[in-house]
Design a protein around this motif. Sequence first.
Motif, PDB file in Angstrom:
ATOM      1  N   ILE A 146      44.384  39.242  32.939  1.00 46.17           N
ATOM      2  CA  ILE A 146      44.340  39.225  34.407  1.00 46.17           C
ATOM      3  C   ILE A 146      42.898  39.423  34.875  1.00 46.17           C
ATOM      4  N   MET A 147      42.185  40.331  34.224  1.00 49.76           N
ATOM      5  CA  MET A 147      40.791  40.592  34.597  1.00 49.76           C
ATOM      6  C   MET A 147      39.927  39.358  34.371  1.00 49.76           C
ATOM      7  N   ARG A 148      40.212  38.671  33.275  1.00 53.74           N
ATOM      8  CA  ARG A 148      39.438  37.466  32.975  1.00 53.74           C
ATOM      9  C   ARG A 148      39.674  36.395  34.042  1.00 53.74           C
ATOM     10  N   LYS A 149      40.930  36.250  34.493  1.00 53.52           N
ATOM     11  CA  LYS A 149      41.234  35.281  35.539  1.00 53.52           C
ATOM     12  C   LYS A 149      40.540  35.654  36.852  1.00 53.52           C
ATOM     13  N   LEU A 150      40.567  36.948  37.221  1.00 60.06           N
ATOM     14  CA  LEU A 150      39.923  37.396  38.462  1.00 60.06           C
ATOM     15  C   LEU A 150      38.409  37.243  38.399  1.00 60.06           C
ATOM     16  N   SER A 151      37.821  37.462  37.204  1.00 62.36           N
ATOM     17  CA  SER A 151      36.358  37.427  37.081  1.00 62.36           C
ATOM     18  C   SER A 151      35.774  36.046  37.328  1.00 62.36           C
ATOM     19  N   ILE A 152      36.627  35.022  37.278  1.00 64.98           N
ATOM     20  CA  ILE A 152      36.112  33.661  37.478  1.00 64.98           C
ATOM     21  C   ILE A 152      35.658  33.457  38.920  1.00 64.98           C
ATOM     22  N   ASN A 153      36.482  33.944  39.877  1.00 64.60           N
ATOM     23  CA  ASN A 153      36.167  33.716  41.284  1.00 64.60           C
ATOM     24  C   ASN A 153      35.942  34.995  42.073  1.00 64.60           C
ATOM     25  N   ASN A 154      36.427  36.133  41.602  1.00 69.41           N
ATOM     26  CA  ASN A 154      36.348  37.369  42.386  1.00 69.41           C
ATOM     27  C   ASN A 154      36.067  38.541  41.447  1.00 69.41           C
ATOM     28  N   ASP A 199      34.568  41.335  41.990  1.00 65.83           N
ATOM     29  CA  ASP A 199      34.807  42.664  42.564  1.00 65.83           C
ATOM     30  C   ASP A 199      36.247  43.115  42.321  1.00 65.83           C
ATOM     31  N   GLU A 200      37.201  42.174  42.473  1.00 66.13           N
ATOM     32  CA  GLU A 200      38.595  42.514  42.215  1.00 66.13           C
ATOM     33  C   GLU A 200      38.821  42.810  40.727  1.00 66.13           C
ATOM     34  N   ALA A 201      38.067  42.111  39.875  1.00 64.25           N
ATOM     35  CA  ALA A 201      38.170  42.391  38.433  1.00 64.25           C
ATOM     36  C   ALA A 201      37.706  43.822  38.134  1.00 64.25           C
ATOM     37  N   CYS A 202      36.625  44.252  38.811  1.00 63.58           N
ATOM     38  CA  CYS A 202      36.125  45.628  38.619  1.00 63.58           C
ATOM     39  C   CYS A 202      37.132  46.645  39.144  1.00 63.58           C
ATOM     40  N   ARG A 203      37.782  46.318  40.279  1.00 62.60           N
ATOM     41  CA  ARG A 203      38.799  47.213  40.818  1.00 62.60           C
ATOM     42  C   ARG A 203      39.972  47.344  39.856  1.00 62.60           C
ATOM     43  N   LEU A 204      40.358  46.226  39.232  1.00 66.88           N
ATOM     44  CA  LEU A 204      41.456  46.264  38.272  1.00 66.88           C
ATOM     45  C   LEU A 204      41.075  47.097  37.036  1.00 66.88           C
ATOM     46  N   PHE A 205      39.792  47.040  36.659  1.00 67.64           N
ATOM     47  CA  PHE A 205      39.318  47.854  35.532  1.00 67.64           C
ATOM     48  C   PHE A 205      39.570  49.344  35.815  1.00 67.64           C
ATOM     49  N   LYS A 206      39.199  49.783  37.021  1.00 67.05           N
ATOM     50  CA  LYS A 206      39.411  51.194  37.379  1.00 67.05           C
ATOM     51  C   LYS A 206      40.908  51.522  37.447  1.00 67.05           C
ATOM     52  N   CYS A 207      41.680  50.604  37.997  1.00 72.87           N
ATOM     53  CA  CYS A 207      43.117  50.822  38.105  1.00 72.87           C
ATOM     54  C   CYS A 207      43.751  50.933  36.714  1.00 72.87           C
ATOM     55  N   TYR A 266      35.338  45.389  28.407  1.00 75.07           N
ATOM     56  CA  TYR A 266      33.964  45.501  28.885  1.00 75.07           C
ATOM     57  C   TYR A 266      33.269  44.137  28.895  1.00 75.07           C
ATOM     58  N   ASP A 267      33.522  43.347  27.864  1.00 76.00           N
ATOM     59  CA  ASP A 267      32.836  42.057  27.769  1.00 76.00           C
ATOM     60  C   ASP A 267      33.223  41.132  28.924  1.00 76.00           C
ATOM     61  N   ILE A 268      34.473  41.170  29.348  1.00 77.98           N
ATOM     62  CA  ILE A 268      34.928  40.336  30.481  1.00 77.98           C
ATOM     63  C   ILE A 268      34.156  40.694  31.741  1.00 77.98           C
ATOM     64  N   ILE A 269      34.000  42.011  32.005  1.00 77.59           N
ATOM     65  CA  ILE A 269      33.281  42.438  33.220  1.00 77.59           C
ATOM     66  C   ILE A 269      31.802  42.058  33.131  1.00 77.59           C
ATOM     67  N   VAL A 270      31.175  42.347  31.985  1.00 73.41           N
ATOM     68  CA  VAL A 270      29.747  42.039  31.828  1.00 73.41           C
ATOM     69  C   VAL A 270      29.513  40.542  31.959  1.00 73.41           C
ATOM     70  N   HIS A 271      30.331  39.752  31.274  1.00 68.80           N
ATOM     71  CA  HIS A 271      30.182  38.292  31.336  1.00 68.80           C
ATOM     72  C   HIS A 271      30.362  37.779  32.766  1.00 68.80           C
ATOM     73  N   GLY A 272      31.383  38.296  33.467  1.00 68.81           N
ATOM     74  CA  GLY A 272      31.619  37.865  34.846  1.00 68.81           C
ATOM     75  C   GLY A 272      30.474  38.212  35.775  1.00 68.81           C
ATOM     76  N   LEU A 273      29.899  39.425  35.641  1.00 70.30           N
ATOM     77  CA  LEU A 273      28.777  39.820  36.489  1.00 70.30           C
ATOM     78  C   LEU A 273      27.566  38.934  36.259  1.00 70.30           C
ATOM     79  N   GLY A 279      43.245  36.259  45.821  1.00 69.92           N
ATOM     80  CA  GLY A 279      43.765  37.433  46.507  1.00 69.92           C
ATOM     81  C   GLY A 279      43.376  38.723  45.796  1.00 69.92           C
ATOM     82  N   LYS A 280      44.095  39.781  46.126  1.00 72.04           N
ATOM     83  CA  LYS A 280      43.790  41.095  45.566  1.00 72.04           C
ATOM     84  C   LYS A 280      44.307  41.216  44.132  1.00 72.04           C
ATOM     85  N   ALA A 281      43.663  42.108  43.421  1.00 78.54           N
ATOM     86  CA  ALA A 281      44.055  42.343  42.034  1.00 78.54           C
ATOM     87  C   ALA A 281      45.470  42.880  41.944  1.00 78.54           C
TER      88      ALA A 281
END
Length: 904
Positions: free
Chosen positions: A835-843, A845-853, A866-873, A812-814
């Motif tokens: 939370i970002m690490r959990k979202l980055s596994i399957n979604n 985009d939601e992890a990136c949205r949570l980063f901005k939030c 930063y490492d969570i987002i880079v690794h997920g991408l 679901g949504k972040a």
Amino acid sequence: MSKNPFKNHYHIHYVCPFIFNSSFSYHIMRTPTRKYITNKTTPFVSSLCFFYNSNSSSSKQILTNPPVSKSLFENPSSDSKEIAGSFRDWFRTSKNQTFERIFKILSIRSDDAASPKDDNDWGLGQLDIKLTESFVLEVLNYKKHDVLNCLRFFDWCGRQPYFNHTNATCLALFKILGRSKLQSLMLDLLDNFKKQRNMHRIRFNDMLVIGYALTRKVDIALKVFGKMRFHGLDLDNVGYHILLNSLVEEGCYDASNVVLEQIRRRGYEDKFTHGIMIKSLCKQGHFEDAEEYLRGLSSRIDVFPHYAFGILMDALCNNGRFSHGTMLIHEFEEMGVLPMQEACGFWIKSLVLAGKSETAYEFLKDKKSVEGYIPDVFRYNILILRLLKENRLKEVCDLLLDMKESQIVPDKVTMNAVLCFFCKAGMMDVVVDLYEDKAEFGLTPHGLVFNFVMNTLCGDGSIDEAYEMLKNSMKEGYFPGKRTFSILADALCREGKLDKVKDIIMFALKRKFIPATSAYEKFIRALCRSERVQDGYLIHEELNRLNNTPSESTYSYLICGFNRARRDDLAARLLIEMQEKGYKPSDKLFKYVVHGICEMDNPEKTFLHLLELQCSVKGYDQRIFGYFICGAGLAHRADLGRGVYDMMLRIGIVPNVISDLLMLRCYLISGKIADAVNFFDDIKRRGMPGKKVYNNMVIGLCKAKKLDFALAVLEQAKDDGIVPSLCCYEELIKLCFSGTKYDEAVLLIKEMEKIGRSISSFVGNTLLLNSLHNDNLHKAWLRLRDPSNETPSSAMLGQVIAVFSGHINSDGKAEDLEELVQKCFPLDRYSYNMIMRKLSINNIDEACRLFKCMCQKGYQPNRWTYDIIVHGLYKHGRTNEAKLWADEMLRRGYVPTECTQVYI
């Protein structure tokens, strides 16, 4: 030259030397040859240009250089040598060659001669000068600021068989000492004068009265005068008037009236008597009486005190009665008792001192154009200095040119005013040129002129040049202001030139010049950081020798420096000295010192010695013993800590809760678990352990990884009715997870809920992290779950564990996942990362949205964010986006983890 003329642009704020609290700011452009140019210079030097062109005949009488052309002054940086040379030649006119040779000989300090006095006697004898009272007075007045050489000359004259000092020469010496604020030296001379009574060839008692009167010791002067009268002796004319003047200056008006009556009885009344009486009336605010007194003397020109008229003018101007002062000037001029030259001079001085420089300047211009009035050098100086304070450089320039045109010989004040003028006009090359040749024409630069030049060199980056100038000046006996000294020392510290800073500070301290506290503090701190703490200690000792108490921070720098250098014996000595000076060391500093001593080889003797010294300074204070127990614990020396504890018992100090806690921690930190347990049992035998004792015992056992013991102590605390602290549960849960004892961790979490302890961010984040790793926590939660007694908060926490363990879909949504977790415990940056690490596994985009939030809510991303987002991408195959995020991460100063670097 750079194509951009404003590449090197400076703001120079300068306090006008000679005047109080005046500042002036210019934007100065520096060329590669250090020519200082400013658009504010040209309007002022254009007046100089006009003078040189229109008065070449008169200027040739003064200057040896040819007239300076207008083109040079339109660009004054083109040939500053010529401008400096013209003023240098003017300055030379103030020199008297005979007097210069006398003072040069007096300055000789030869090591080969039996004594410096022999060199002086021989050199002065070769000049073949004839000593008279007037000649001696002229020599003493020529360099009255050179006190030491004036004393040498006075001594040499007194030893010549054909010359006896007179009242006038002694009085001149006393005035020199008084002007230099050397009253203590004057008193020493008077004391020596008393002891060598039979050797004097001048009136003994007269000199004592005069000397004590001039040093403002009027009570002693009157006592000596009384003894004189008792023995039938009396003062002469000069002595009476000096005593009378001192009494008036000190406000002893009744005594001054008695002395005045004695003067009148002896027929000594003259213009000086009248002048002193007018001063007395003005000091008492009787201006009308002073005017009538002067009018009464108008018919007696021979005793009319001209200088007293100036005193009355000063008093009137200070009281704002300018129009009345103008009326009096015209009145006395018409009487013919006051020459126009003196009347105008008095009025100019009074106007300037009252802050009416504009009126004084216009008055001078009118008098000069109409009556040809030319002031003396003193009047010019006082007006120039006031105009400099007000930054009216055009008028200053006009007055300086008037002085040169009128061939007025400049004095030291005039020369300093010229330097100030060029400083304010931005022509620093001229200032530096004149300063370097100061010895040639006998210039003694004013302190703030020197300070300005030094500040400019430091701001220009010419640190070495400023250092050499300062060193040479100090060798000549001149020390700069503390602020200038601090600026140079700070600049040298920034450049890492610590040896040079050490040289000038030690040079200054050996001559009893104490820099500003901030200057030597910065230097000691720099030395300690550069592992040169021993050099810092030398400066500290020199300050102590001068009875200058170093600041508390200086002690702290040195103690920490010796502590890092493993010189704990010196750190301990400074700690004691610091307390003897009245400072209170911080707990942290004290513990560092004790800790360092405990880590020494065979520290027992030094440890106990410091404890004894500390007790001698502060007495038997439980806090002191606590410091030593704590320091011993930090060094893992429980034996030393126990020795201090036993010492307390021996001398009759009953340990309090804090002492027990520190000893317990000492055992636990040192890994002495058995001793800690025994000590804990001993505390229980002496009475019920408090909450702090239980909490510290549990936490200490957890850090020692003794989970079973910790759980047992926890149960004892609950049996004794004590609710363990949140920190106890956090440490226990953390230890359970590290030992994969999930059931015990879940039971502790449920127990927290029962006793009313809310889930902290630390416990919640630990649950999220372990849930992400595997589903063991989720299994344990299900095993120990009791649906019939489950609370809503416990059910919500179980749902979070299920989501992060992968048993509930989280696509679901972040915002939804964030809201779910936030219902269980407060979120922090670590929570958002989980939370970002959990979202980055399957979604992703939601992890990136949570980063901005997260950023919008004020949380600062760290390396893991930063490492969570880079690794997920990268894992999702979005390589281009991942590279952009990785670049941003590197710009922020963060390096990707090893797991992420595999993809890069």
